[in-house]
Write a protein that holds these residues in place. Sequence first.
Motif, PDB file in Angstrom:
ATOM      1  N   MET A 162      71.159  52.575  43.295  1.00 14.28           N
ATOM      2  CA  MET A 162      71.305  51.785  43.933  1.00 14.28           C
ATOM      3  C   MET A 162      70.236  50.513  43.490  1.00 14.28           C
ATOM      4  O   MET A 162      70.134  49.183  43.369  1.00 14.28           O
ATOM      5  N   LEU A 163      68.520  51.230  43.351  1.00 10.54           N
ATOM      6  CA  LEU A 163      67.373  50.364  42.659  1.00 10.54           C
ATOM      7  C   LEU A 163      67.256  50.486  41.419  1.00 10.54           C
ATOM      8  O   LEU A 163      67.207  49.931  41.225  1.00 10.54           O
ATOM      9  N   LYS A 203      82.037  51.846  53.331  1.00 13.32           N
ATOM     10  CA  LYS A 203      83.226  51.955  52.975  1.00 13.32           C
ATOM     11  C   LYS A 203      83.443  52.225  51.321  1.00 13.32           C
ATOM     12  O   LYS A 203      84.079  52.933  51.033  1.00 13.32           O
ATOM     13  N   VAL A 204      82.934  50.922  50.738  1.00 11.52           N
ATOM     14  CA  VAL A 204      82.994  50.768  49.017  1.00 11.52           C
ATOM     15  C   VAL A 204      82.292  52.535  48.768  1.00 11.52           C
ATOM     16  O   VAL A 204      82.967  53.427  47.706  1.00 11.52           O
ATOM     17  N   ILE A 205      81.105  52.465  48.880  1.00 15.73           N
ATOM     18  CA  ILE A 205      80.526  54.336  48.326  1.00 15.73           C
ATOM     19  C   ILE A 205      81.008  55.022  49.077  1.00 15.73           C
ATOM     20  O   ILE A 205      81.774  55.771  48.136  1.00 15.73           O
ATOM     21  N   PRO A 250      80.934  55.998  40.082  1.00 12.75           N
ATOM     22  CA  PRO A 250      79.098  56.196  39.659  1.00 12.75           C
ATOM     23  C   PRO A 250      78.956  54.713  40.712  1.00 12.75           C
ATOM     24  O   PRO A 250      79.731  54.023  41.443  1.00 12.75           O
ATOM     25  N   LEU A 251      77.693  54.836  41.112  1.00  5.91           N
ATOM     26  CA  LEU A 251      77.647  53.857  41.997  1.00  5.91           C
ATOM     27  C   LEU A 251      76.760  52.681  41.509  1.00  5.91           C
ATOM     28  O   LEU A 251      76.335  51.573  41.725  1.00  5.91           O
ATOM     29  N   ASP A 259      79.081  41.508  46.193  1.00  6.83           N
ATOM     30  CA  ASP A 259      79.133  41.858  47.620  1.00  6.83           C
ATOM     31  C   ASP A 259      78.757  43.300  48.341  1.00  6.83           C
ATOM     32  O   ASP A 259      79.400  43.167  50.205  1.00  6.83           O
ATOM     33  N   SER A 260      78.322  44.117  48.072  1.00  3.59           N
ATOM     34  CA  SER A 260      78.894  45.398  48.555  1.00  3.59           C
ATOM     35  C   SER A 260      77.456  45.476  50.166  1.00  3.59           C
ATOM     36  O   SER A 260      76.324  44.887  49.827  1.00  3.59           O
ATOM     37  N   VAL A 261      78.051  45.464  51.259  1.00  3.86           N
ATOM     38  CA  VAL A 261      76.571  45.383  51.905  1.00  3.86           C
ATOM     39  C   VAL A 261      75.357  46.244  51.937  1.00  3.86           C
ATOM     40  O   VAL A 261      74.265  45.641  52.277  1.00  3.86           O
ATOM     41  N   ALA A 262      75.444  47.448  50.847  1.00  3.59           N
ATOM     42  CA  ALA A 262      74.618  48.565  50.967  1.00  3.59           C
ATOM     43  C   ALA A 262      74.114  47.476  50.043  1.00  3.59           C
ATOM     44  O   ALA A 262      72.216  47.659  49.943  1.00  3.59           O
ATOM     45  N   ILE A 263      74.500  47.379  48.512  1.00  4.38           N
ATOM     46  CA  ILE A 263      73.319  46.670  47.487  1.00  4.38           C
ATOM     47  C   ILE A 263      72.515  45.552  47.944  1.00  4.38           C
ATOM     48  O   ILE A 263      71.592  44.960  47.352  1.00  4.38           O
ATOM     49  N   LYS A 264      73.522  45.155  49.270  1.00  5.45           N
ATOM     50  CA  LYS A 264      72.198  43.626  49.617  1.00  5.45           C
ATOM     51  C   LYS A 264      71.119  44.035  50.379  1.00  5.45           C
ATOM     52  O   LYS A 264      69.833  43.820  49.444  1.00  5.45           O
TER      53      LYS A 264
END
Length: 250
Positions: A21-22, A216-218, A227-228, A234-239
């Motif tokens: 994600m980074l 949940k998407v991850i 893949p991620l 809009d992914s909460v982890a991506i934010k």
Amino acid sequence: MTRVIAVTGKGGTGKTATTSMLMRHLVKDDNLVLAVDADPDTNLPEALGCKVEHTLGEMREFMLNERDNLPPDTNKESVLESKVYEAINEMDGYDLLVMGRPEGSGCYCYVNNLLRGIITRLIKNYDVVIIDTEAGLEHFSRKLIPEIDDLIVVTDGSRRGMQTGERIRQLVNELETKVRNVYVVANKVTESNRDMIEQNAKDMDLRLLGAVPVDKVIEERDLNGLPLFDLPDDSVAIKEINKIANDLNL
């Protein structure tokens, strides 16, 4: 100047997911990026959604097996350096170097000593180098990459997870490793444990860089082996990862 970031932590905490994600953030910002998968289990390519043709492990095996067959006046470091460049996989927007698992039972000290100088020169070609390290702490003592700007310890939400971050910080200091900053990122955080995570980090004097929520998407992508790297904006982890990257001035 090249920025070198290493992501570490216990197995299962999400360090490879955090690294990918980074990477997503870095590539979107048009940085010249080298991703290094230093975990023998080699999970980063899958998380990034790519396949690799060569690994550094293959080139290391070649050097270990062929060094005695090379002409006496051969510059062995130059030979290995050319092999290292063969192992760089050029992807869309970044380069990927996979360490791979050693195949033989011989001693790799000779090759690793050569690699230190080669890797040091190699990383100067990039704006950012991000390393997905293996679980455990042994790789710090080998010092294959001698200087790290930011060491990110990925933990779960437990106090025991934070204690792992504390032990890694202590080890880095004991080994006199050149690490400028040590941070902790808590992963799979919920609203019910967020305050406790922040308090645990404060009690242990750890620099909590961010708290990545359960996404949940991850979870669905992990279950399906997807893949991620191309997670939606809009992914909460991506934010949260984007916020972490911005706080690091990436």
